[in-house]
Design a protein around this motif. Structure first.
Motif, PDB file in Angstrom:
ATOM      1  N   ALA A 152       0.726  -1.364   0.235  1.00 29.82           N
ATOM      2  CA  ALA A 152       0.033   0.017   0.225  1.00 29.82           C
ATOM      3  C   ALA A 152       0.839   1.162   0.048  1.00 29.82           C
ATOM      4  O   ALA A 152       0.385   2.212  -0.241  1.00 29.82           O
ATOM      5  CB  ALA A 152      -1.431  -0.310   1.198  1.00 29.82           C
ATOM      6  N   SER A 153       1.997   1.078   0.583  1.00 30.98           N
ATOM      7  CA  SER A 153       3.066   2.287   0.664  1.00 30.98           C
ATOM      8  C   SER A 153       3.745   2.508  -0.468  1.00 30.98           C
ATOM      9  O   SER A 153       4.451   3.738  -0.898  1.00 30.98           O
ATOM     10  CB  SER A 153       4.024   2.011   1.756  1.00 30.98           C
ATOM     11  N   ILE A 154       3.732   0.986  -1.797  1.00 29.89           N
ATOM     12  CA  ILE A 154       4.631   1.564  -2.056  1.00 29.89           C
ATOM     13  C   ILE A 154       3.351   2.561  -4.344  1.00 29.89           C
ATOM     14  O   ILE A 154       3.471   2.201  -4.995  1.00 29.89           O
ATOM     15  CB  ILE A 154       5.424   1.235  -2.830  1.00 29.89           C
ATOM     16  N   TYR A 155       2.313   1.428  -3.807  1.00 34.20           N
ATOM     17  CA  TYR A 155       1.496   1.365  -5.013  1.00 34.20           C
ATOM     18  C   TYR A 155       0.964   3.002  -5.405  1.00 34.20           C
ATOM     19  O   TYR A 155      -0.011   3.542  -4.268  1.00 34.20           O
ATOM     20  CB  TYR A 155       0.239   0.630  -4.914  1.00 34.20           C
ATOM     21  N   ARG A 156       0.822   3.308  -6.626  1.00 27.97           N
ATOM     22  CA  ARG A 156       1.087   4.769  -6.712  1.00 27.97           C
ATOM     23  C   ARG A 156       1.379   6.197  -5.746  1.00 27.97           C
ATOM     24  O   ARG A 156       0.871   6.666  -5.381  1.00 27.97           O
ATOM     25  CB  ARG A 156      -0.504   4.948  -6.997  1.00 27.97           C
ATOM     26  N   ARG A 157       2.388   5.171  -5.298  1.00 28.91           N
ATOM     27  CA  ARG A 157       3.000   5.967  -3.955  1.00 28.91           C
ATOM     28  C   ARG A 157       2.219   6.090  -2.784  1.00 28.91           C
ATOM     29  O   ARG A 157       2.772   7.431  -1.761  1.00 28.91           O
ATOM     30  CB  ARG A 157       3.616   7.343  -4.531  1.00 28.91           C
ATOM     31  N   GLY A 158       1.519   4.955  -3.245  1.00 27.42           N
ATOM     32  CA  GLY A 158       1.209   5.450  -1.129  1.00 27.42           C
ATOM     33  C   GLY A 158      -0.366   5.659  -1.598  1.00 27.42           C
ATOM     34  O   GLY A 158      -1.088   6.286  -1.700  1.00 27.42           O
ATOM     35  N   VAL A 159      -1.468   4.273  -1.392  1.00 28.63           N
ATOM     36  CA  VAL A 159      -2.610   4.959  -1.237  1.00 28.63           C
ATOM     37  C   VAL A 159      -3.903   4.310   0.268  1.00 28.63           C
ATOM     38  O   VAL A 159      -2.678   4.432   0.873  1.00 28.63           O
ATOM     39  CB  VAL A 159      -3.741   3.597  -2.484  1.00 28.63           C
ATOM     40  N   ARG A 160      -4.540   4.246  -0.037  1.00 27.49           N
ATOM     41  CA  ARG A 160      -5.394   4.518   1.896  1.00 27.49           C
ATOM     42  C   ARG A 160      -5.173   2.601   1.697  1.00 27.49           C
ATOM     43  O   ARG A 160      -5.320   2.132   0.659  1.00 27.49           O
ATOM     44  CB  ARG A 160      -7.081   4.497   1.611  1.00 27.49           C
TER      45      ARG A 160
END
Ligand SMILES: NC(=O)c1ccc[n+]([C@@H]2O[C@H](COP(=O)([O-])OP(=O)(O)OC[C@H]3O[C@@H](n4cnc5c(N)ncnc54)[C@H](O)[C@@H]3O)[C@@H](O)[C@H]2O)c1
Length: 406
Positions: A152-160
């Motif tokens: 979650a912290s790296i997908y699209r640089r961070g998503v909810r």
């Protein structure tokens, strides 16, 4: 070395729940300097830990106040899917309305907890084209939550990101902090990120299906909190040691243990959530200095909780050797580790030479200081440095514990 007691730190303060729900924001203050410009970031992130008993049974509105109605990637393990998958899917279907959720079953074991697992979560998010405001929900034990949090912290640089822990370690430790990590080149948690979940939903009824050995793993982390800051919690665990695996923390004592462990953990973390600069001297690292080596050296056959238990026993004997605790308190702590059905002896292939050598990596991780956390009384700790840890002391502690074990 100063003794450290953080009982008064991190006391909860009244907080407006509307404020607690506010969106994350990240402005920065711009300063014009003689030789350039400085940006001082003002990062606002609110992370909630919410007690939501029987979250799979209550009415949809409860969950709706924590989970956004938008699209979600829900990651869960095969075990959790088998036990709870149908109920999870039906609860989320009620919530998401027309927005569809994608479910990913990820085989999460300590042996396979690496970047490729986090990449699988990211690939599933890419495949469903999860949008920036979408969310990744992890439902499982500490291994699953670590992998999903990192993704979650790296997908699209961070998503909810939402954590729903289903093991005791998940509920009181892995699910509530801001750290995510995976193993790399046989180094425990060598890669990771600091990235808080928006919310962690705590429902201890998940523990009803947890195997006794995994309950015991979690008790190691609860005992850690008791030794470092909560003498009353220690006495409570001591008085109820026999009943935890049969009751699976579903009784009143279980609730108190979980709540005290969680609030103690959050109070400790709140002192330096992102471990910046002086963040390498942390009481919550009790049991976490020798344990990464014990886990890795045994090919992750020794579970995290069991490795933490052995580390706590070793560190406590070292504390007695150095005069930080009496031998009677040392024995009381080690006896309680035993009584919880956790190991205290360091067994092959782990040896004193390997344990000593592993400290170099710990010193690097803690930016130059060992900061071995040892008890300095019940509910208090002190930090021991590398110069005080000789091969002889580790060997003595190891033999002392082996003799008890024998
Ligand atoms: N990031 C952090 O701050 C942090 C803190 C502590 C621990 N951890 C990590 O957590 C991991 C250990 O977590 P763990 O002890 O939860 O191990 P785990 O995630 O391997 O779970 C233990 C077992 O329980 C099963 N399980 C999960 N929920 C269940 C349920 N409700 N009923 C029945 N079975 C269930 C799992 O399938 C697994 O076999 C380690 O990798 C450790 O490094 C991370």
């Amino acid at each position: 070395v100063p003794s450290h007691s953080s009982k008064s730190a991190g006391q909860p303060v009244p907080y407006d729940s509307a404020e607690a729900k506010s969106e994350w924001s990240s402005t920065a203050q711009v300063s014009y300097l003689q030789d350039g410009i400085a940006l001082t970031s003002l990062l606002h992130r609110c992370q909630r830990v919410a007690y939501l008993p029987r979250l799979l049974e209550s009415c949809p509105a409860d969950l709706a106040s924590f989970i956004h109605p938008g699209p979600a990637l829900v990651v869960l393990t095969p075990t959790v899917s088998k036990l709870y998958g149908a109920r999870i899917a039906s609860r989320f279907r009620d919530l998401s309305g027309s927005a569809s959720s994608v479910y990913l079953e990820l085989n999460c074991t300590e042996q396979s907890k690496d970047m490729s697992q986090a990449a699988k979560v990211c690939e599933a998010a890419v495949a469903m084209n999860l949008r920036r405001g979408g969310q990744i929900i992890g439902i499982g034990g500490g291994v699953c939550l670590d992998i999903v949090g990192l993704a979650a912290s790296i997908y699209r640089r961070g998503v909810r990101h939402i954590k729903i822990p289903t093991t005791l370690i998940g509920l009181i430790d892995a699910g509530i902090g801001v750290k995510n990590g995976v193993n790399c080149l046989n180094k425990k948690s060598a890669l990771g990120s600091f990235y808080p979940p928006e919310v962690t939903l705590i429902d201890r009824s998940f523990l009803q299906t947890l195997a006794p050995q995994h309950i015991r793993d979690g008790l190691a982390e609860a005992l850690k909190m008791a030794v470092i800051r909560d003498a009353e919690l220690f006495e409570l665990i001591e008085a109820s040691a026999d009943a935890f695996t049969s009751e699976r923390l579903q009784d009143q004592v279980g609730e108190v243990v979980i709540r005290r462990a969680i609030s103690g953990m959050l109070a400790e973390l709140s002192q330096n959530l992102y471990e910046l600069d002086s963040g390498y001297c942390r009481a919550v690292d009790f049991g976490h200095t020798f344990s990464p080596h014990i886990e890795a050296a045994t090919g992750y056959q020794t579970s995290h909780g069991r490795a933490v238990a052995i580390d706590m026993a070793l560190s406590t004997v070292i504390a007695a050797l150095l005069g930080h605790v009496s031998w009677s308190l040392c024995d009381r702590i080690v006896r309680l580790i035993d009584a919880l059905g956790l190991p205290t002896a360091v067994l092959s292939p782990v040896d004193a030479v390997g344990l000593l050598a592993s400290l170099d990596s710990v010193v690097a991780h803690r930016n130059g200081a060992l900061n071995l956390v040892v008890p300095a009384g019940l509910g208090r700790v002190t930090f021991v440095q590398r110069a005080e840890i000789s091969l002889g002391r580790i060997q003595y502690a190891k033999e002392y514990l082996e003799t008890r074990h024998g």
